[in-house]
Design a protein around this motif. Structure first.
Motif, mmCIF file in Angstrom:
data_model
loop_
_atom_site.group_PDB
_atom_site.id
_atom_site.type_symbol
_atom_site.label_atom_id
_atom_site.label_comp_id
_atom_site.label_asym_id
_atom_site.label_seq_id
_atom_site.Cartn_x
_atom_site.Cartn_y
_atom_site.Cartn_z
ATOM 1 N N TYR A 61 -8.852 0.152 4.822
ATOM 2 C CA TYR A 61 -7.453 0.392 4.450
ATOM 3 C C TYR A 61 -7.081 1.746 4.759
ATOM 4 N N ILE A 76 -2.542 5.379 4.192
ATOM 5 C CA ILE A 76 -3.397 4.156 3.854
ATOM 6 C C ILE A 76 -2.247 3.043 4.022
ATOM 7 N N ILE A 78 -1.102 -0.048 2.091
ATOM 8 C CA ILE A 78 -0.892 -0.447 0.474
ATOM 9 C C ILE A 78 -1.456 -1.930 0.520
ATOM 10 N N ARG A 81 -5.182 -2.150 0.937
ATOM 11 C CA ARG A 81 -5.712 -1.513 -0.383
ATOM 12 C C ARG A 81 -5.759 -2.415 -1.446
ATOM 13 N N LEU A 131 -5.045 -0.756 -9.307
ATOM 14 C CA LEU A 131 -3.962 0.527 -8.727
ATOM 15 C C LEU A 131 -2.715 0.250 -9.338
ATOM 16 N N LEU A 152 -4.856 5.810 -5.832
ATOM 17 C CA LEU A 152 -4.941 5.761 -4.613
ATOM 18 C C LEU A 152 -5.937 6.586 -4.187
ATOM 19 N N HIS A 155 -12.050 5.709 -4.596
ATOM 20 C CA HIS A 155 -12.633 5.019 -3.420
ATOM 21 C C HIS A 155 -12.871 3.667 -4.217
#
Length: 155
Positions: A61, A76, A78, A81, A131, A152, A155
């Motif tokens: 990601y 990153i 989203i 993620r 998230l 965010l 990990h």
């Protein structure tokens, strides 16, 4: 009943609180079919078609880095993620999270909205989404999920 109305009026702070509810401001962006909002106090800026330099041996990601006026900022996706498939994301929202800058690649920036603090609801406890920390109805009738910016960095 007159006594209740009278006591409310004598208490000036209660009357003012009822008239001026605290508002929260969000930058709303698109991610697949989701509308996600981030509190504007951590938004630095939004960039379109920013060149991203990929880096090897990072989680999938992590897209790479951008050069923002001489400062290296990691970026990153989203989408990735959140476990969604990659797409042609166009915008990078640069965030300042606890003094660290982070770029978030999104489909597109949608709008800025001010929402009453009372309209922000917590995510259901059965939701496995780590998230997102809240949700709210938008003035246009849609629903916004609130992104937990600090999450965010985990990990």
């Amino acid at each position: 009943m007159n006594n209740q109305v009278m006591s409310f009026m004598e208490d000036g702070t209660s009357a003012r609180a009822a008239l001026t509810e605290e508002m929260e401001q969000f930058l709303v962006f698109q991610c697949d079919a989701l509308r996600v909002g981030i509190r504007v106090d951590c938004v630095v800026e939004a960039l379109i078609n920013q060149s991203i330099t990929p880096l090897p041996m990072l989680p999938g990601y992590v897209c790479g880095i951008i050069n923002l006026r001489g400062e290296v900022v990691p970026v990153i996706s989203i989408r990735l993620r959140l476990g969604k498939p990659a797409a042609d994301e166009q915008s990078v929202i640069v965030l300042n999270i606890n003094g660290m800058q982070l770029g978030v690649l999104v489909d597109r920036v949608d709008q800025m909205v001010k929402l009453p603090h009372s309209s922000l609801l917590p995510m259901p406890s059965t939701n496995g989404q780590k998230l997102m920390c809240g949700m709210s109805s938008l003035p246009d009738g849609g629903t916004m999920l609130e992104l937990d910016a600090a999450a965010l960095l985990e990990h």
